[in-house]
Design a protein around this motif. Sequence first.
Motif, mmCIF file in Angstrom:
data_model
loop_
_atom_site.group_PDB
_atom_site.id
_atom_site.type_symbol
_atom_site.label_atom_id
_atom_site.label_comp_id
_atom_site.label_asym_id
_atom_site.label_seq_id
_atom_site.Cartn_x
_atom_site.Cartn_y
_atom_site.Cartn_z
ATOM 1 N N THR A 1 -6.877 -9.365 6.268
ATOM 2 C CA THR A 1 -5.467 -8.997 6.152
ATOM 3 C C THR A 1 -5.273 -7.500 6.398
ATOM 4 O O THR A 1 -4.317 -7.083 7.057
ATOM 5 N N VAL A 2 -6.200 -6.694 5.875
ATOM 6 C CA VAL A 2 -6.141 -5.246 6.089
ATOM 7 C C VAL A 2 -6.290 -4.933 7.576
ATOM 8 O O VAL A 2 -5.557 -4.088 8.117
ATOM 9 N N GLN A 3 -7.233 -5.601 8.229
ATOM 10 C CA GLN A 3 -7.429 -5.374 9.664
ATOM 11 C C GLN A 3 -6.182 -5.732 10.455
ATOM 12 O O GLN A 3 -5.790 -5.029 11.388
ATOM 13 N N THR A 4 -5.555 -6.837 10.080
ATOM 14 C CA THR A 4 -4.324 -7.263 10.758
ATOM 15 C C THR A 4 -3.217 -6.241 10.541
ATOM 16 O O THR A 4 -2.464 -5.911 11.477
ATOM 17 N N TYR A 5 -3.130 -5.716 9.319
ATOM 18 C CA TYR A 5 -2.085 -4.730 9.031
ATOM 19 C C TYR A 5 -2.315 -3.440 9.804
ATOM 20 O O TYR A 5 -1.365 -2.825 10.304
ATOM 21 N N ARG A 6 -3.548 -3.005 9.901
ATOM 22 C CA ARG A 6 -3.850 -1.793 10.655
ATOM 23 C C ARG A 6 -3.386 -1.909 12.099
ATOM 24 O O ARG A 6 -2.923 -0.934 12.703
ATOM 25 N N ALA A 7 -3.522 -3.125 12.644
ATOM 26 C CA ALA A 7 -3.126 -3.342 14.047
ATOM 27 C C ALA A 7 -1.619 -3.464 14.200
ATOM 28 O O ALA A 7 -1.069 -3.113 15.256
ATOM 29 N N ASN A 8 -0.938 -3.947 13.147
ATOM 30 C CA ASN A 8 0.502 -4.165 13.260
ATOM 31 C C ASN A 8 1.190 -3.870 11.922
ATOM 32 O O ASN A 8 1.647 -4.776 11.229
ATOM 33 N N PRO A 9 1.272 -2.592 11.541
ATOM 34 C CA PRO A 9 1.880 -2.234 10.245
ATOM 35 C C PRO A 9 3.387 -2.407 10.253
ATOM 36 O O PRO A 9 4.037 -2.302 11.294
ATOM 37 N N GLY A 10 3.937 -2.692 9.073
ATOM 38 C CA GLY A 10 5.377 -2.835 8.939
ATOM 39 C C GLY A 10 5.760 -3.028 7.486
ATOM 40 O O GLY A 10 4.922 -3.370 6.643
ATOM 41 N N TYR A 11 7.021 -2.822 7.184
ATOM 42 C CA TYR A 11 7.475 -2.838 5.797
ATOM 43 C C TYR A 11 7.252 -4.193 5.135
ATOM 44 O O TYR A 11 6.717 -4.262 4.023
ATOM 45 N N GLU A 12 7.669 -5.283 5.784
ATOM 46 C CA GLU A 12 7.573 -6.608 5.166
ATOM 47 C C GLU A 12 6.123 -6.991 4.874
ATOM 48 O O GLU A 12 5.812 -7.499 3.790
ATOM 49 N N SER A 13 5.245 -6.747 5.825
ATOM 50 C CA SER A 13 3.838 -7.097 5.608
ATOM 51 C C SER A 13 3.202 -6.169 4.568
ATOM 52 O O SER A 13 2.336 -6.587 3.796
ATOM 53 N N PHE A 14 3.651 -4.909 4.514
ATOM 54 C CA PHE A 14 3.158 -3.980 3.484
ATOM 55 C C PHE A 14 3.576 -4.472 2.101
ATOM 56 O O PHE A 14 2.755 -4.521 1.171
ATOM 57 N N LEU A 15 4.840 -4.860 1.970
ATOM 58 C CA LEU A 15 5.348 -5.330 0.680
ATOM 59 C C LEU A 15 4.608 -6.591 0.239
ATOM 60 O O LEU A 15 4.262 -6.743 -0.934
ATOM 61 N N SER A 16 4.341 -7.489 1.185
ATOM 62 C CA SER A 16 3.612 -8.710 0.867
ATOM 63 C C SER A 16 2.195 -8.400 0.374
ATOM 64 O O SER A 16 1.715 -8.998 -0.601
ATOM 65 N N PHE A 17 1.549 -7.431 1.019
ATOM 66 C CA PHE A 17 0.182 -7.078 0.640
ATOM 67 C C PHE A 17 0.134 -6.471 -0.764
ATOM 68 O O PHE A 17 -0.694 -6.870 -1.586
ATOM 69 N N VAL A 18 1.004 -5.522 -1.034
ATOM 70 C CA VAL A 18 0.953 -4.861 -2.343
ATOM 71 C C VAL A 18 1.373 -5.815 -3.458
ATOM 72 O O VAL A 18 0.892 -5.704 -4.598
ATOM 73 N N ASP A 19 2.282 -6.760 -3.153
ATOM 74 C CA ASP A 19 2.657 -7.755 -4.155
ATOM 75 C C ASP A 19 1.441 -8.570 -4.598
ATOM 76 O O ASP A 19 1.301 -8.910 -5.772
ATOM 77 N N GLN A 20 0.574 -8.879 -3.648
ATOM 78 C CA GLN A 20 -0.579 -9.728 -3.937
ATOM 79 C C GLN A 20 -1.791 -8.955 -4.462
ATOM 80 O O GLN A 20 -2.566 -9.486 -5.260
ATOM 81 N N HIS A 21 -1.966 -7.710 -4.009
ATOM 82 C CA HIS A 21 -3.240 -7.040 -4.245
ATOM 83 C C HIS A 21 -3.166 -5.696 -4.968
ATOM 84 O O HIS A 21 -4.219 -5.179 -5.359
ATOM 85 N N ALA A 22 -1.985 -5.134 -5.152
ATOM 86 C CA ALA A 22 -1.920 -3.794 -5.741
ATOM 87 C C ALA A 22 -2.238 -3.801 -7.231
ATOM 88 O O ALA A 22 -2.760 -2.818 -7.762
ATOM 89 N N GLY A 23 -1.924 -4.913 -7.916
ATOM 90 C CA GLY A 23 -2.226 -5.000 -9.340
ATOM 91 C C GLY A 23 -1.554 -3.891 -10.132
ATOM 92 O O GLY A 23 -0.348 -3.656 -10.017
ATOM 93 N N SER A 24 -2.353 -3.175 -10.921
ATOM 94 C CA SER A 24 -1.821 -2.126 -11.792
ATOM 95 C C SER A 24 -1.308 -0.913 -11.007
ATOM 96 O O SER A 24 -0.614 -0.065 -11.566
ATOM 97 N N TYR A 25 -1.648 -0.823 -9.720
ATOM 98 C CA TYR A 25 -1.183 0.298 -8.894
ATOM 99 C C TYR A 25 0.265 0.100 -8.428
ATOM 100 O O TYR A 25 0.886 1.026 -7.912
ATOM 101 N N TYR A 26 0.784 -1.113 -8.598
ATOM 102 C CA TYR A 26 2.077 -1.443 -8.000
ATOM 103 C C TYR A 26 3.201 -0.535 -8.485
ATOM 104 O O TYR A 26 3.991 -0.024 -7.687
ATOM 105 N N ASP A 27 3.286 -0.328 -9.806
ATOM 106 C CA ASP A 27 4.384 0.484 -10.351
ATOM 107 C C ASP A 27 4.375 1.892 -9.779
ATOM 108 O O ASP A 27 5.435 2.473 -9.511
ATOM 109 N N GLY A 28 3.188 2.450 -9.582
ATOM 110 C CA GLY A 28 3.104 3.794 -9.020
ATOM 111 C C GLY A 28 3.520 3.867 -7.565
ATOM 112 O O GLY A 28 3.813 4.956 -7.044
ATOM 113 N N LEU A 29 3.571 2.728 -6.894
ATOM 114 C CA LEU A 29 3.965 2.692 -5.478
ATOM 115 C C LEU A 29 5.465 2.524 -5.290
ATOM 116 O O LEU A 29 5.950 2.588 -4.157
ATOM 117 N N ALA A 30 6.190 2.303 -6.383
ATOM 118 C CA ALA A 30 7.621 2.012 -6.282
ATOM 119 C C ALA A 30 8.405 3.056 -5.471
ATOM 120 O O ALA A 30 9.207 2.677 -4.601
#
Length: 259
Positions: A110-139
């Motif tokens: 998923t990270v490799q795919t994002y590096r090739a084609n970054p964008g807001y929606e895919s970024f939001l989807s990734f952090v929703d699933q994987h950011a965990g405790s880091y999420y609030d700091g990314l707001a």
Amino acid sequence: MFSLTPVVRVLLIINVLVFFVTNESVIQLFGLHSFLSDKFNPIQLLTHMFLHGGFNHIFSNMIGLIVFGPMLERYWGPKRFTFFYFFTGLGAALLFSGVNYFEMHDVYETVQTYRANPGYESFLSFVDQHAGSYYDGLAPFIEKFRVYPTDSNNIQDSVTIINRIFTNQVDEPMVGASGAIFGVIMGFGLLFPNTQLFLLFPPIPVKAKYLVIFYGALEIYSGVYRAQADNVAHFAHIGGMLFAFILVKYWGSQRKTFY
């Protein structure tokens, strides 16, 4: 109180001594890292078994060792018990690492795919699933990226953030003797299934075989339906029990040479 056998005593002493000299650098060096991490070293498959993340962690593991270990050592003898302990501990590490690789390889793709084609929606989807405790700091950044999704700086920052989240996950080490201890508990339950154990909470007697079934079912459920904030290595526990089951059954099939 407890009648410690020679190998159990040595394991207890080593674990306690290592605990008192353990710091973050030691954990990072000798804790078990993901196969996908640059910090992985094969020796960690062994060394992680003598590291613990805190007093409660080592206390619960050592209680399990001194309660269930001595009877197994008396039954098998020191050499066979030592082999059993490390066999189950290494088996636990391998199963945990295999499951971790399977899970993290999907994240890596998923990270490799994002590096090739970054964008807001895919970024939001990734952090929703994987950011965990880091999420609030990314707001604040998420809001900025939402408002300016095509800004080159935001896009580059989003790639940096996703790389950091992935690196933090694969560089998070697993430590503890829990895999081997759950192997010891499984071995005890298989060899002494009808032994009555008196629980503290609740204060009732229960046969060893039912305790093993309960622990096994709980760990399988917890491993499959693991909460995002749960940092317990459930598949290491399952691995210890699985490899203990295999080894005890194998030794049982070799009765002519074992007994």
